[in-house]
Design an enzyme around this catalytic site. Structure first.
Site, PDB file in Angstrom:
ATOM      1  N   ALA A 113      -8.054  -2.788   2.071  1.00 17.76           N
ATOM      2  CA  ALA A 113      -7.197  -3.890   2.515  1.00 17.76           C
ATOM      3  C   ALA A 113      -6.189  -4.295   1.442  1.00 17.76           C
ATOM      4  O   ALA A 113      -5.189  -4.917   1.741  1.00 17.76           O
ATOM      5  CB  ALA A 113      -8.062  -5.094   2.870  1.00 17.76           C
ATOM      6  N   LYS A 114      -6.476  -3.964   0.200  1.00 23.31           N
ATOM      7  CA  LYS A 114      -5.588  -4.280  -0.932  1.00 23.31           C
ATOM      8  C   LYS A 114      -5.159  -5.742  -0.903  1.00 23.31           C
ATOM      9  O   LYS A 114      -3.984  -6.064  -1.051  1.00 23.31           O
ATOM     10  CB  LYS A 114      -4.415  -3.312  -0.962  1.00 23.31           C
ATOM     11  CG  LYS A 114      -4.922  -1.849  -0.962  1.00 23.31           C
ATOM     12  CD  LYS A 114      -3.968  -0.887  -1.548  1.00 23.31           C
ATOM     13  CE  LYS A 114      -4.582   0.490  -1.760  1.00 23.31           C
ATOM     14  NZ  LYS A 114      -4.979   1.203  -0.524  1.00 23.31           N
ATOM     15  N   ARG A 115      -6.118  -6.634  -0.731  1.00 24.35           N
ATOM     16  CA  ARG A 115      -5.835  -8.056  -0.709  1.00 24.35           C
ATOM     17  C   ARG A 115      -5.769  -8.604  -2.137  1.00 24.35           C
ATOM     18  O   ARG A 115      -6.013  -7.879  -3.108  1.00 24.35           O
ATOM     19  CB  ARG A 115      -6.904  -8.797   0.094  1.00 24.35           C
ATOM     20  CG  ARG A 115      -6.980  -8.380   1.563  1.00 24.35           C
ATOM     21  CD  ARG A 115      -5.691  -8.687   2.314  1.00 24.35           C
ATOM     22  NE  ARG A 115      -5.870  -8.558   3.771  1.00 24.35           N
ATOM     23  CZ  ARG A 115      -5.527  -7.505   4.487  1.00 24.35           C
ATOM     24  NH1 ARG A 115      -4.980  -6.446   3.903  1.00 24.35           N
ATOM     25  NH2 ARG A 115      -5.698  -7.484   5.795  1.00 24.35           N
ATOM     26  N   ASP A 165       0.868  -1.177   0.000  1.00 25.25           N
ATOM     27  CA  ASP A 165       0.000   0.000   0.000  1.00 25.25           C
ATOM     28  C   ASP A 165       0.906   1.228   0.000  1.00 25.25           C
ATOM     29  O   ASP A 165       2.120   1.091   0.016  1.00 25.25           O
ATOM     30  CB  ASP A 165      -0.903  -0.050   1.243  1.00 25.25           C
ATOM     31  CG  ASP A 165      -2.210   0.708   1.047  1.00 25.25           C
ATOM     32  OD1 ASP A 165      -2.179   1.845   0.541  1.00 25.25           O
ATOM     33  OD2 ASP A 165      -3.266   0.164   1.404  1.00 25.25           O
TER      34      ASP A 165
END
Lengths: 270, 270
Positions: free
Chosen positions: B92-94, A96
């Site tokens: 969350a940028k999963r 991120d």
């Protein structure tokens, strides 16, 4: 853990096996479900049964996150239980903007004391660098993964260079083989060979042995370097070798089998 | 929440503001630190102060994860406190192999009942699709982010098409504007215009207003479509407008200011 300590462990155990702790309440033996913390109880017995053959453990963070706060407690207990001479990988695939990656680094390196974390490269340098600020902690950057969707964007090609090759090339400007590894899910000889040429000194974390298919001999032959340079992950084939009371004994047998092959390949290819 | 419900909220509140809940113990007012759960206490007061002007809240998951199991409890309480007519985004940028993404989906959509989650595209289709199996739940896919490192790989170009454009193009084969949004951190007019042309009907989540710079008018002029199609995030400029006892009053004032501009742009550009 630093690179030479990791290599020492590999030589001592004659193994470059990483055991994936993809611990799923729906798959662990039923008799464990009455324990106070079934996930930790399972992991504990798996670690007891396999640590002789293993140089790394890799909890897949999703499996713990899916259980809510209790899952994070199981994860923390598991991490504390792993012998200190074994390398630990948070398979979290984070990444991120800078200040956010710093927080993920604190979560996994300070809060939980993992040795390393898997990171997705899409957001570039400032999403990766905060993880590298921690001494003797590692980034394992996704380069070429082994899932079907890996061809969607990782093979996107510019001037003869594929995206995963660009990730390997550019990220070497950010760190050294002492803190940076790559996820390389190559199951073809030529591809493993060409990726090794791009990053001769780096460790590769190789998924795709066991339940995901793959070929340990090929990976070893074309992926090894003079300090091994490989951590080969196996999860389901070991930890779910049996769903009965003999699960830890069976896990131990499966891990031992892999270690025996690795001992041969270490002798043959380094 | 489905797309028309979201648009109804935007029309009702005359706002497309998303407030980022990047709640950091080191930045919240000191007098809150004696509360039983300072993070939740802060979020609660911010939500009370801003919900009139806000159509979405976006907790940045790293901030909660960095606090260990306690952080997840604060997050869960926050989510339960957010009024049900406000869209919620797990930033969350999963993104992982299929069975692992399924677990992340369960964690954020079932365990915590978020409406949406941000997802990194690097691992391709099977890493994204499991999130789309949940009715009225959304994937917000990273396309073009606003951080410095966004140029490292997102601008990688093949046959005149950049990687972020390929992500937008290909991912439209996986879902519809009813379940798929994009993170678009464009702060240049031409770029926002060209991305809107690639995805005319999709909502864009736009970071980079406020502490990260950016230009709300430009984004609105070139990014809006006939059902708004924008959620513009602001975190620090609102939630940390003051670090004193007046923090919630100041947050309310800042959110109101943004809403007033948005009301003008909604009138002018849709």
């Amino acid at each position: 853990m630093n690179r030479s300590q990791l290599f020492e462990q590999i030589k001592k155990k004659k193994s470059y096996l990483c055991v994936g702790l993809d611990t799923d309440l729906q798959k662990i033996p039923k008799h464990l479900l009455s324990a106070a913390d079934p996930v930790f109880e399972f992991n504990k017995q798996i670690i007891d049964a396999t640590h002789k053959y293993t140089v790394a453990y890799k909890p897949n963070i999703a499996f713990y996150e899916a259980l809510g706060p209790k899952g994070w407690e199981s994860l923390q207990k598991t991490l504390e239980y792993i012998p200190k001479d074994i390398f630990t990988i948070a398979d979290a695939k984070r990444g991120d903007i800078g200040n956010t990656s710093s927080l993920y680094a604190r979560a996994f390196f300070e809060q939980m004391n993992f040795d390393s974390i898997t990171v997705a490269p899409y957001m570039g340098e400032d999403s990766v660098k905060p993880f590298l600020d921690f001494k003797n902690k590692w980034v394992i950057l996704l380069a070429h993964t082994s899932n079907p969707g890996s061809s969607d964007f990782q093979l996107f090609e510019s001037n003869g260079r594929k995206l995963y090759e660009e990730v390997i090339r550019k990220s070497q400007q950010w760190s050294t083989p002492d803190q940076l590894m790559y996820v390389v899910g190559a199951t073809q000889a030529e591809k493993m060979q060409s990726i090794r040429a791009l990053a001769p000194d780096h460790f590769f974390l190789v998924p795709g042995i066991g339940a995901q298919g793959g070929d340990l001999e090929m990976v070893s032959k074309f992926g090894m370097n003079d300090h091994c340079g490989l951590l080969v992950n196996s999860a389901r084939a070991i930890i779910y070798a049996s769903a009965e009371k003999d699960f830890s004994k069976r896990a131990s047998e499966e891990a031992a089998k892999v270690q025996q092959s690795m001992e041969i390949y270490l002798h043959a290819f380094t």
